[in-house]
Design an enzyme around this catalytic site. Structure first.
Site, PDB file in Angstrom:
ATOM      1  N   ASP A  66       0.834  -1.194   0.000  1.00  0.00           N
ATOM      2  CA  ASP A  66       0.000   0.000   0.000  1.00  0.00           C
ATOM      3  C   ASP A  66       0.874   1.250   0.000  1.00  0.00           C
ATOM      4  OD1 ASP A  66      -2.032  -1.737   0.083  1.00  0.00           O
ATOM      5  OD2 ASP A  66      -2.694  -1.267   2.130  1.00  0.00           O
ATOM      6  N   LEU A  93     -37.276  -2.538  -2.108  1.00  0.00           N
ATOM      7  CA  LEU A  93     -38.454  -3.351  -2.384  1.00  0.00           C
ATOM      8  C   LEU A  93     -38.319  -4.694  -1.688  1.00  0.00           C
ATOM      9  CD1 LEU A  93     -38.846  -2.814  -6.235  1.00  0.00           C
ATOM     10  CD2 LEU A  93     -40.465  -2.090  -4.470  1.00  0.00           C
ATOM     11  N   LYS A 140     -37.626  -5.094 -13.476  1.00  0.00           N
ATOM     12  CA  LYS A 140     -36.751  -4.502 -12.459  1.00  0.00           C
ATOM     13  C   LYS A 140     -35.381  -4.373 -13.113  1.00  0.00           C
ATOM     14  CE  LYS A 140     -35.437  -4.907  -7.632  1.00  0.00           C
ATOM     15  NZ  LYS A 140     -33.986  -4.789  -7.704  1.00  0.00           N
TER      16      LYS A 140
HETATM   17  S1  IVH Z   1     -39.844   0.827  -7.554  1.00  0.00           S
HETATM   18  C1  IVH Z   1     -39.870   2.348  -2.750  1.00  0.00           C
HETATM   19  N1  IVH Z   1     -39.361  -0.098  -9.952  1.00  0.00           N
HETATM   20  O1  IVH Z   1     -34.797  -1.686  -7.321  1.00  0.00           O
HETATM   21  C2  IVH Z   1     -38.989   1.810  -3.800  1.00  0.00           C
HETATM   22  N2  IVH Z   1     -37.558   0.003  -8.443  1.00  0.00           N
HETATM   23  O2  IVH Z   1     -34.843  -3.221  -4.841  1.00  0.00           O
HETATM   24  C3  IVH Z   1     -39.705   1.746  -5.131  1.00  0.00           C
HETATM   25  N3  IVH Z   1     -35.443  -0.776  -9.395  1.00  0.00           N
HETATM   26  O3  IVH Z   1     -34.120   0.989  -5.181  1.00  0.00           O
HETATM   27  C4  IVH Z   1     -38.852   1.161  -6.163  1.00  0.00           C
HETATM   28  N4  IVH Z   1     -36.191  -1.216 -11.392  1.00  0.00           N
HETATM   29  O4  IVH Z   1     -33.241   1.112  -7.568  1.00  0.00           O
HETATM   30  C5  IVH Z   1     -38.837   0.188  -8.747  1.00  0.00           C
HETATM   31  N5  IVH Z   1     -39.090  -0.833 -12.115  1.00  0.00           N
HETATM   32  C6  IVH Z   1     -38.583  -0.560 -10.930  1.00  0.00           C
HETATM   33  C7  IVH Z   1     -37.223  -0.769 -10.659  1.00  0.00           C
HETATM   34  C8  IVH Z   1     -36.750  -0.481  -9.399  1.00  0.00           C
HETATM   35  C9  IVH Z   1     -35.131  -1.217 -10.620  1.00  0.00           C
HETATM   36  C10 IVH Z   1     -34.498  -0.693  -8.271  1.00  0.00           C
HETATM   37  C11 IVH Z   1     -34.540   0.606  -7.523  1.00  0.00           C
HETATM   38  C12 IVH Z   1     -34.873   0.251  -6.118  1.00  0.00           C
HETATM   39  C13 IVH Z   1     -34.477  -1.186  -6.048  1.00  0.00           C
HETATM   40  C14 IVH Z   1     -35.281  -1.911  -4.972  1.00  0.00           C
END
Ligand code: IVH
Length: 708
Positions: free
Chosen positions: A44, A94, A129
């Site tokens: 390092d 989620l 997602k």
């Molecule tokens: S809705 C209250 N929709 O997944 C949170 N999230 O595991 C509502 N993500 O932090 C999130 N695609 O970064 C939502 N179609 C989608 C998504 C999505 C990717 C990510 C997002 C969230 C994470 C949760």
């Protein structure tokens, strides 16, 4: 004097330019070794010195700062950080569902929470997602003013300049009637095709490469220089919003369509579902499209469409009750098996590893997969050159699930598992299980302590926490000490302090071992010079002898000499073998493993170098006598159950005392229980004891029984 050795003040402009070029290359190479291969080649301190020199030259010659300057690269501590942005509405996560039933349960939970009859169900949205990075974009009167990463959900980093370079993020929203202020949220990602192309380009330029598009996108988004971000093809899908000064719509889907009209990208697979069946159908349809999509997705997100219902449903801890991510199972991909390597572990087990043509699967680039053992290769008839289907789920090691026989190249030969250890050349054999007479699954190197692979692994085990517990002697230190020939067998560890004191070995000059850690290491070694016998036996790494068996042996033999002498004698002396194999939990297989260990001359020699002997090995370890369970204690051989609260000692203390006095402690009362020690609050166990007529005493009587 070569430029690289000159002090920065003495460099000419030309030399400085050459030095910056060299430093940029060298630092990039070290970054690759460190971040991608996890195998740094400099200490390092040496690395820091390179960076400091780079910074000093840049400070003196600002005009010479290179576009690829290491001072601005990710993967290194940024020269200056990003500003912080507090999210007006936190960015939460989620909940996940891993199967149709869990989706059914999610829908039921909502129905119950809203107190809806069986026939009624709210509408849902379904969308992929996206496996990217979430970002929150603040628009004021329709203009993009500030963008932030998710951060810890409450507070993120201000990456406005970088987000501005993304074409999918409009600088101004189309149309009018936008809320005065709104946080628009979505996912920044990089297309798979762009990732492959970019990674090749970066590799060709000698720069850092990334394992997956997500990491590449993350690196790009956190560039301190937005000009670099601009060269990376990042994209953005909108999936929601945070704080808004005025409602966008009455439903999630209307709001999303409004945002799309404003110029944001709504995923084309976005749809509305009216029943659980429709949700699952959407999941299957998106799943089928998944391999063909040019972006990574890892599930389907369902959300209750009505915003009024979302409001009523609210949140449970950190995720909304009105949404869930239905995750996809492990992803599979086809690739070519280019070679089979054999790795050798501590016990000499030979493990075959598939070397694969790099393939992008389950979110990462996979180059290796485990093949488990010889039988597995035989059963699947895996051959070098085969096209194989590999699977990767979560963080587990990639597996080969099948081979595509039709694609087998002509002349691909059956794989022959080696009968020699690839590391030391000793015979590699499959032992027969003495109990079943069947060949064992594992092929093992017979080289024992002459095999470098085994020695390193054994040394690591020897010093590990559950064995001799020598702090500061981890994998890296052992590998380095072994490779330099300083520690080749356990006994060498205990000769180290003396050799360091006499300056015969200079550890402090070695990479990554400063004075402080050397003195700590020496102290840690000294602290273990008189180990408990059980720890020492465990540390030897005798096959089938782990912590528990080592404890049994120590208690039985009490001294090292008694254990070693009996184990050596047992090779020929039946009575000695019988003594070993009759110890509780030690049958003939384990006894034989112990005998085999002591029968090997190199093991005995290694022990001579390890164990203290006033003449032959004055720096050796002195194993402590184990506590012999007293045969005559009033509880020896008895099975005892503790129940209720003890007031004068903890339950663990009481158990330890009982065991040291030769008793067995059990968690449940049966006919075989001899004694129940019951404190206040004892319940069912006390009743059972009374029903079975087992003797019950209280804590005071217990203490009296064991002699205080
Ligand atoms: S809705 C209250 N929709 O997944 C949170 N999230 O595991 C509502 N993500 O932090 C999130 N695609 O970064 C939502 N179609 C989608 C998504 C999505 C990717 C990510 C997002 C969230 C994470 C949760």
């Amino acid at each position: 004097m070569p430029a690289r050795e000159k002090p920065v003040e003495d460099l000419t402009q030309k030399e400085a330019a050459a030095e910056l070029a060299r430093l940029s290359d060298e630092i990039a190479a070290h970054d690759r070794a460190y971040y991608e291969k996890d195998a740094p080649v400099v200490s390092d301190a040496q690395y820091d010195a390179l960076r400091r020199r780079n910074d000093a030259i840049e400070a003196r010659f600002p005009a010479l700062v290179r576009a690829d300057t290491p001072s601005k690269k990710v993967g290194a501590a940024p020269a200056a950080g990003f500003g912080k942005v507090l999210h007006a509405v936190p960015m939460l996560s989620l909940d996940n569902a891993f199967g149709d039933e869990e989706v059914g349960a999610f829908v039921e939970r909502i129905r119950r929470f809203l107190n809806l009859p069986d026939t009624e169900l709210p509408e849902f949205t379904a969308e992929p997602k996206i496996d990217g990075l979430s970002a929150s974009l603040r628009y004021e009167k329709g203009a993009f003013v500030q963008g932030a990463t998710r951060g810890d959900g409450r507070e993120g980093e201000d990456v406005t300049a970088n987000l501005r370079t993304i074409a999918d993020i409009p600088v101004k929203l189309k149309g009018t009637r936008w809320p005065d202020s709104i946080e628009i949220r979505g996912e920044v990602y990089m297309e798979k095709s762009a990732f492959v192309a970019m990674n090749e380009r970066e590799a060709a330029a000698g720069r850092q490469t990334y394992v997956n598009p997500r990491n590449f996108a993350a690196g790009a988004l956190r560039q301190l220089d937005a000009k670099i971000t601009a060269t990376r093809p990042l994209r953005f899908f909108v999936w929601g919003w945070g704080a808004t000064s005025a409602p966008l719509a009455k439903t999630q889907s209307d709001a999303m369509h409004r945002l799309a009209e404003g110029g944001l990208k709504l995923n084309p697979l976005y749809r509305i579902c009216k029943s659980t069946e429709e949700l699952l159908a959407a999941y299957r349809a998106i799943g089928e499209k998944r391999p063909k999509l040019d972006y990574e997705i890892d599930g389907v997100v369902y959300k209750v469409d009505s915003l009024a219902l979302q409001e009523r449903l609210g949140f449970v801890s950190r995720s909304p009750r009105w949404a869930i991510a239905h995750k996809f199972p492990a992803e599979q991909a086809e690739t070519i098996l280019e070679d089979i390597d054999i790795q050798v572990g501590r016990t000499g087990a030979l493990t075959p590893v598939a070397r694969l043509k790099p393939v992008f699967v389950g979110g990462v680039t996979v180059t290796n997969a485990t093949l488990h053992n010889a039988d597995e290769i035989e059963r699947k008839d895996i051959r070098i050159g085969d096209t194989v289907i590999i699977q990767r789920a979560g963080d587990v090691i990639p597996q080969i699930v099948a081979i595509v026989k039709e694609k087998r190249p002509k002349g691909a030969k059956k794989y022959h598992f080696p009968d020699k250890c690839p590391v030391c050349g000793s015979n590699a054999v499959r032992e027969t299980d003495p109990d079943t007479g069947e060949a064992e699954i594992v092929t093992r190197c017979t080289g024992g302590l002459t095999c470098p692979a085994q020695v390193k692994e054994r040394l690591r085990h020897f010093a590990s926490r559950r064995a001799l517990d020598i702090e500061g002697m981890g994998d890296k230190q052992i590998a380095a000490l072994y490779e330099d020939g300083i520690v080749r067998e356990p006994g060498d560890i205990f000769r180290l302090p003396e050799r360091v004191r006499s300056a015969e070995v200079r550890l402090a000059e070695r990479d990554r071992m400063g004075e402080l850690s050397v003195s700590n290491l020496i102290r840690a070694i000294e602290a273990r010079r008189k180990p408990a016998l059980a720890r020492l036996i465990n540390a030897l790494g005798i096959r089938h002898v782990g912590e528990t068996i080592a404890g049994q042996l120590a208690r039985h033999f009490v001294t090292w000499d008694a254990f070693a002498q009996t184990s050596i004698a047992a090779k020929k002396d039946e009575a000695a073998f019988a003594e070993l194999s009759s110890i509780e939990k030690i049958g003939p297989t384990k006894a034989q493993a112990i005998v085999d260990f002591f029968a090997e001359k190199h093991n005995r020699d290694s022990l001579d170098h390890l164990i203290y002997d006033p003449k032959k090995n004055p720096t050796g370890v002195e194993p402590q006598e184990a506590e012999k369970p007293s045969q005559s204690s009033p509880v020896s051989g008895k099975t005892i159950v503790f129940t209720g609260t003890l007031e004068k000692m903890t339950r663990d203390e009481a158990k330890a005392r009982a065991v040291s006095l030769g008793a067995q402690v059990s968690g449940s009362v049966s006919k075989k229980t001899h004694l129940v020690v019951a404190g206040p609050g004892a319940g069912s166990k006390l009743k059972e004891a009374q029903a079975l007529g087992v003797e019950v005493i209280d804590e005071d009587a217990w203490i009296k029984l064991i002699g205080g």
